[in-house]
Scaffold this active site. Sequence first.
Site, PDB file in Angstrom:
ATOM      1  N   ARG A 135       6.521   2.029  -6.214  1.00  0.00           N
ATOM      2  CA  ARG A 135       7.269   2.079  -4.951  1.00  0.00           C
ATOM      3  C   ARG A 135       8.713   1.669  -5.221  1.00  0.00           C
ATOM      4  NH1 ARG A 135       4.312  -1.535  -1.253  1.00  0.00           N
ATOM      5  NH2 ARG A 135       2.842   0.206  -1.200  1.00  0.00           N
TER       6      ARG A 135
ATOM      7  N   ARG B 199       9.705  -7.769   0.981  1.00  0.00           N
ATOM      8  CA  ARG B 199       9.605  -6.393   0.491  1.00  0.00           C
ATOM      9  C   ARG B 199      10.722  -5.513   1.051  1.00  0.00           C
ATOM     10  NH1 ARG B 199       3.160  -4.906   0.001  1.00  0.00           N
ATOM     11  NH2 ARG B 199       2.531  -6.736  -1.227  1.00  0.00           N
TER      12      ARG B 199
ATOM     13  N   LYS C  24       2.622 -11.191   1.062  1.00  0.00           N
ATOM     14  CA  LYS C  24       3.772 -10.301   1.282  1.00  0.00           C
ATOM     15  C   LYS C  24       4.522 -10.692   2.545  1.00  0.00           C
ATOM     16  CE  LYS C  24       0.637  -6.922   3.364  1.00  0.00           C
ATOM     17  NZ  LYS C  24       0.031  -5.589   3.198  1.00  0.00           N
TER      18      LYS C  24
ATOM     19  N   LYS D 191       7.587  -9.027   5.303  1.00  0.00           N
ATOM     20  CA  LYS D 191       8.268  -7.789   5.680  1.00  0.00           C
ATOM     21  C   LYS D 191       9.363  -8.062   6.705  1.00  0.00           C
ATOM     22  CE  LYS D 191       4.164  -5.016   4.713  1.00  0.00           C
ATOM     23  NZ  LYS D 191       3.170  -4.043   5.227  1.00  0.00           N
TER      24      LYS D 191
ATOM     25  N   CYS E  85      -1.628   6.445   6.274  1.00  0.00           N
ATOM     26  CA  CYS E  85      -1.454   5.870   4.942  1.00  0.00           C
ATOM     27  C   CYS E  85      -2.040   6.845   3.918  1.00  0.00           C
ATOM     28  CB  CYS E  85      -2.143   4.511   4.859  1.00  0.00           C
ATOM     29  SG  CYS E  85      -3.943   4.590   5.029  1.00  0.00           S
TER      30      CYS E  85
ATOM     31  N   CYS F 259      -5.987   4.793  -3.225  1.00  0.00           N
ATOM     32  CA  CYS F 259      -5.915   3.398  -2.802  1.00  0.00           C
ATOM     33  C   CYS F 259      -7.264   2.714  -2.990  1.00  0.00           C
ATOM     34  CB  CYS F 259      -5.484   3.306  -1.334  1.00  0.00           C
ATOM     35  SG  CYS F 259      -5.416   1.603  -0.733  1.00  0.00           S
TER      36      CYS F 259
ATOM     37  N   CYS G 207      -8.096   1.743   6.001  1.00  0.00           N
ATOM     38  CA  CYS G 207      -8.661   0.388   6.040  1.00  0.00           C
ATOM     39  C   CYS G 207      -7.878  -0.411   7.073  1.00  0.00           C
ATOM     40  CB  CYS G 207      -8.600  -0.264   4.659  1.00  0.00           C
ATOM     41  SG  CYS G 207      -6.990  -0.961   4.227  1.00  0.00           S
TER      42      CYS G 207
ATOM     43  N   CYS H 249      -1.237  -0.394   6.981  1.00  0.00           N
ATOM     44  CA  CYS H 249       0.009   0.104   6.397  1.00  0.00           C
ATOM     45  C   CYS H 249       0.732   1.106   7.299  1.00  0.00           C
ATOM     46  CB  CYS H 249      -0.262   0.726   5.030  1.00  0.00           C
ATOM     47  SG  CYS H 249      -0.754  -0.494   3.778  1.00  0.00           S
TER      48      CYS H 249
END
Length: 576
Positions: free
Chosen positions: A79, A148, A212, A214, A433, A439, A478, A482
């Site tokens: 990414r 991120r 993470k 954001k 996603c 994934c 899931c 995302c």
Amino acid sequence: MSTAPAATKPLVHNEGLKAASNFLRGNLAAEIADTSTGAITDDSGQLTKFHGLYLQDDRDLRLALKKAGKEKAFSFMLRIRLAGGRATPQQWLAIDALSDTTANGQLRITTRQTFQYHAVLKGSLKTLIRGLDAVQLDSIAACGDVNRNVMAPPLPERSPAHEEIYQASKSFSDYCLPKTRAYHEIWINDELVSGGQPEVEPMYGTTYLPRKFKTGFALPPSNDIDIFSQDLGFIAIVENGKVAGYNVTVGGGMGTSHGNAATFPRLADVIGFITPDRVNEVGSTVIMIQRDFGDRTDRKHARFKYTIADRGIAWFIDELQKRLGWKLSPARPFEFKTIEDPHGWHRTAGGEWFFGLHILSGRIKDIPGWPMRTALREIAQVLKGDFRLTPSQNVLIAGISDAQKPEIEAILAKHGLTKENDRSGLRLNALSCVALPTCGLALAESERALPGLLEKIEPLFAGVGLAAQPVSIRVTGCPNGCARPFLAEIGLVGKAPNKYAFYLGAKYDGTRLNKLVLPSITIDEAVAFLTPVIKRYASERQPGEYFGDFCHRVVLSELAAAAPATPAPTAPAAAS
């Protein structure tokens, strides 16, 4: 470094791994050089995330390879870090060329306004990263327990305010980068540096963040970045054409776990207003509070939203202002009205043109009769402006002069790309996603299921004269969220192969979460449920009422009233 009370439970494995990694180096250099396998160890897989890489395998091939006694079809997803989603034509051409030489010949725009490469073999990683570095791009901190990719409105040149916000997002992205030289040593310079001054991470410490983090910037009336889904957000307040400052939001997040009531999506809180010069100061202080108080004993409970939920927003504001040494001003009024990208041709306030191109699921590839990747490459070869990736996985071709507009129009027309904007309001507001087959977290299909899902639901809206009605629909493989499914008017969240948790009733402008309607259904069952609901929406909606608002007002209310007598709800009957 932490000032939080001592943990009563043991730290998760990742915490020790980060502390012992020598600032994200670990054993990566040796393992990347190992040609005996296409994989790396699990511990190194955790560290590569900080470098923007995920180890994956083609799950479609798992069974056949296992039967053949062969290793899984391992590869990496990379990414790019691309604050605000902005790329020059030169960068686009380099990114495009590298997809052929190091990946699978495709590009994918993510829901965080950047590019992902898929199917990158271990032996191609350095070539890819060095190729990006040659055009001043990198992948550091695009993943991992750090701040991120920073999101921002994708139209900086539309007004001076857009440019200000873009520059603020880029500044904050750079400000929050890890200070370790590990990325350049391992991938660029091919040399580990020893001696000299010891490294320090003044913002992150040796164990970085618990999970993470954001950040996003928004400019009302557009909430295209879904500001309330962000751990940290800055809502621009514009006065006399200039950014007077930002309302600060904290504690948003989408990820949850099926059947785990201790996990949940959460909308961010608006905590006050700051002037533009204080963005980096306030933002980094918020991050350091999460560093010090976030849960490092349970990664499912480690996001910033749980720190806020557990301790309370009043506690957080007090802690923030104590560290800053000054108080935030009261939040200023704002209003969001839409999340949809502009499609087709538009003229900016400065007189230039841009073209908004819809790209379903952000997948840029050439297929017979639809050579999107070729068309965008041809545009990049002549474009004097630049490209803007959007949070809805689309691309804006920007900075087009009156003189160059016919040239760009001709390329779009030659390859049939103009038809991509002649789509339903449902399709133009659809997100997904990647999910299967790459994934490792996916429980169900998402990107590969979305076209079929749209083909079944689009006729329902068209049949009642509402084909053009904007309706947000989002599918994920899931519950990690995302594609921000819990902010969709229609949300499907993968639970098992061909099974989804089904949600309805978010507010179209991204200011209200949806609610679970059915815990496990197939796509066909979701369509059957929606059929009478859409008919009722057409006949019973209030003037200007969005689909999510109708579902919240009528459908969810009726289901709630029927819940004691109907454990497994069915759709309300269509109006006669």
